[in-house]
Design an enzyme around this catalytic site. Structure first.
Site, PDB file in Angstrom:
ATOM      1  N   LYS A   1       0.810  -1.128  -0.119  1.00  0.00           N
ATOM      2  CA  LYS A   1       0.293   0.163   0.030  1.00  0.00           C
ATOM      3  C   LYS A   1       0.701   1.250   0.049  1.00  0.00           C
ATOM      4  O   LYS A   1       2.110   1.083   0.207  1.00  0.00           O
ATOM      5  CB  LYS A   1      -0.990   0.127   1.101  1.00  0.00           C
ATOM      6  CG  LYS A   1      -0.226   0.110   2.618  1.00  0.00           C
ATOM      7  CD  LYS A   1      -1.184   0.067   3.785  1.00  0.00           C
ATOM      8  CE  LYS A   1      -0.451   0.234   5.031  1.00  0.00           C
ATOM      9  NZ  LYS A   1      -1.191   0.484   6.239  1.00  0.00           N
TER      10      LYS A   1
ATOM     11  N   TYR B   1      15.207  30.569   6.937  1.00  0.00           N
ATOM     12  CA  TYR B   1      14.006  31.461   7.350  1.00  0.00           C
ATOM     13  C   TYR B   1      14.021  31.519   8.901  1.00  0.00           C
ATOM     14  O   TYR B   1      14.054  30.508   9.774  1.00  0.00           O
ATOM     15  CB  TYR B   1      12.658  30.947   6.951  1.00  0.00           C
ATOM     16  CG  TYR B   1      12.221  30.873   5.613  1.00  0.00           C
ATOM     17  CD1 TYR B   1      12.369  32.060   4.678  1.00  0.00           C
ATOM     18  CD2 TYR B   1      11.937  29.671   4.720  1.00  0.00           C
ATOM     19  CE1 TYR B   1      12.341  32.301   3.218  1.00  0.00           C
ATOM     20  CE2 TYR B   1      11.893  29.719   3.350  1.00  0.00           C
ATOM     21  CZ  TYR B   1      11.649  31.025   2.753  1.00  0.00           C
ATOM     22  OH  TYR B   1      11.557  31.250   1.284  1.00  0.00           O
TER      23      TYR B   1
ATOM     24  N   ARG C   1     -10.825   0.596  14.497  1.00  0.00           N
ATOM     25  CA  ARG C   1     -11.190   1.042  13.179  1.00  0.00           C
ATOM     26  C   ARG C   1     -12.051   0.342  12.234  1.00  0.00           C
ATOM     27  O   ARG C   1     -13.150   0.070  12.615  1.00  0.00           O
ATOM     28  CB  ARG C   1      -9.646   1.332  12.498  1.00  0.00           C
ATOM     29  CG  ARG C   1      -8.841   2.102  13.229  1.00  0.00           C
ATOM     30  CD  ARG C   1      -7.367   2.188  12.544  1.00  0.00           C
ATOM     31  NE  ARG C   1      -6.833   1.372  11.729  1.00  0.00           N
ATOM     32  CZ  ARG C   1      -5.651   0.988  11.161  1.00  0.00           C
ATOM     33  NH1 ARG C   1      -5.087   2.115  11.474  1.00  0.00           N
ATOM     34  NH2 ARG C   1      -5.235   0.122  10.515  1.00  0.00           N
TER      35      ARG C   1
ATOM     36  N   MET D   1      10.721  24.657   1.764  1.00  0.00           N
ATOM     37  CA  MET D   1       9.868  23.876   0.698  1.00  0.00           C
ATOM     38  C   MET D   1      10.930  22.867  -0.202  1.00  0.00           C
ATOM     39  O   MET D   1      10.536  21.973  -0.423  1.00  0.00           O
ATOM     40  CB  MET D   1       9.121  24.964   0.015  1.00  0.00           C
ATOM     41  CG  MET D   1       8.099  23.958  -0.991  1.00  0.00           C
ATOM     42  SD  MET D   1       6.923  24.985  -2.156  1.00  0.00           S
ATOM     43  CE  MET D   1       5.819  25.671  -0.843  1.00  0.00           C
TER      44      MET D   1
END
Length: 389
Positions: free
Chosen positions: A39, A271, A137, A319
């Site tokens: 998966k 940053y 679940r 990013m």
């Protein structure tokens, strides 16, 4: 420098290691079949090549979460038994049935949809009834199990379905000694016994995931479902390292340094200037960022092998890029920087990154994005084929 070093970045996938891991896991669960869980694009490793390699190593089943993942494997030519389990109303039941995919049923709505699809297709659907033994679940609650089993038996007599599996999933198998493990096993045995007494004759009963495959032998039943361990990552540091289990990490994430430059003391980095150079030094620019799956939470903590030594991210992950302080070393632009891998060259592991980001290694490998090409090594089926063959 290897032939892929000219790439901005790449995730090298060692298929020989994957095959070896599958064989180790099969030995751990001798007597049970093994499902290779592919998966989420094989946990970020590439579903089709990993599925093929797992089959070559003796995996008798493939497992996916979504039906779309299963259908994509079929379209790529993967045959044999396959289970998909994450269904929502209106899903592609008929397509899965016609592709000979076993499907999971957790409740009455799903049974109604799969029987309708089977009737429309003119074929018998293979279904696995899922029991909620305590994870909370997907799966049928014990109180609702008699109704689901009775309806499934009715559908079997009508020829629309065949119950080929009974299954469940652990909540805390990665926590050795957790009382829920025994409780879930007891509940699973009871629910299996009820279904079998009602006439269900499953081919496989299965509850063991990777940690249970490694540490809970009484949970192996007829089939074990191995996901993260197949990719050479320990399901939990508390259980042991990959090497403790004879496993080898399959993914190596590397990049080419985009820039190396000298800067003075007191120079702010990235940053927010959360890192300022304490002395005159050299900086290396690594062209990977959170758009590629590098966790921003690892800012200032993520480890990396660059210029022959272990470094730490300097400042924030952006990013598309982040910076490492090279402590005055001056590797050439284009030199390899390794974020994680098996550790042969002293590089960090995915577990190291998980610790730095406050998460689990599952997330580290799975989140590596589509901008990072996968380079599959050792694609030949022979175990002694050289890497890159």
């Amino acid at each position: 420098m290897n032939e892929t070093a000219s790439l901005r970045a790449r995730a090298e996938i060692d298929l020989a290691a994957l095959r070896a891991n599958v064989r180790v896991l099969r030995a751990r669960a001798a007597g049970a079949q093994l499902m290779a869980v592919v998966k989420a694009d094989a946990y970020g490793h590439g579903a089709v090549p990993c599925a093929r390699a797992a089959r070559e190593a003796g995996a008798t089943w493939l497992g996916t979460a979504t039906p779309q993942e299963a259908l994509a494997l079929r379209a790529a030519g993967l045959d044999g038994r396959m289970l998909c389990w994450l269904w929502t109303p209106g899903g592609p039941w008929r397509e899965a049935i016609e592709a000979d995919v076993d499907v999971s049923v957790s409740g009455m709505w799903a049974l109604r949809e799969v029987t309708g699809a089977a009737a429309a297709a003119g074929r018998t659907a293979r279904i696995h009834l899922k029991a909620d033994t305590g994870l909370g679940r997907a799966g049928c609650q014990p109180a609702d199990w008699p109704e689901l089993v009775a309806a499934a038996r009715t559908a079997e007599r009508a020829g629309t379905v065949r119950v080929t599996g009974l299954w469940s999933h652990f909540a805390c198998a990665d926590e050795p000694g957790h009382p829920s493990i025994t409780a879930q096993l007891d509940t699973f045995r009871d629910m299996v016994a009820y279904a079998e007494k009602a006439g269900v004759e499953p081919e496989v009963r299965h509850i063991a995931n990777s940690p249970a495959t490694l540490t809970v032998p009484e949970s192996h039943f007829d089939l074990v479902r191995t996901g993260i361990a197949m990719y050479g990552i320990s399901p939990s540091p508390e259980l042991g390292t990959p090497a403790d289990f004879g496993l080898r990490p399959v993914m190596t994430l590397a990049a080419s340094l985009a820039l190396v430059k000298r800067v003075p003391a007191g120079h702010g980095i990235s940053y927010g200037h959360h890192y300022t150079t304490p002395r005159e030094t050299t900086l290396g620019l690594v062209p990977l960022g959170y758009a590629d799956g590098i966790p921003r939470h690892a800012s200032g903590r993520g480890p990396i092998l660059a210029g022959g030594a272990r470094r730490t991210i300097a400042g924030r992950v952006a990013m598309d890029q982040f910076v490492v302080d090279l402590d005055g070393d001056e590797p050439a632009a284009g030199s390899e920087a390794v974020l994680f891998g098996p550790g042969d060259r002293g590089e960090p592991s995915a577990e190291d990154w998980a610790e730095a980001a406050g998460t689990i290694a599952y997330e580290i490998v799975t989140r590596i994005g589509g901008r990072v090409p996968r380079v599959h090594l050792g694609a030949a089926a022979t175990d002694d084929a050289p890497a890159g063959s």
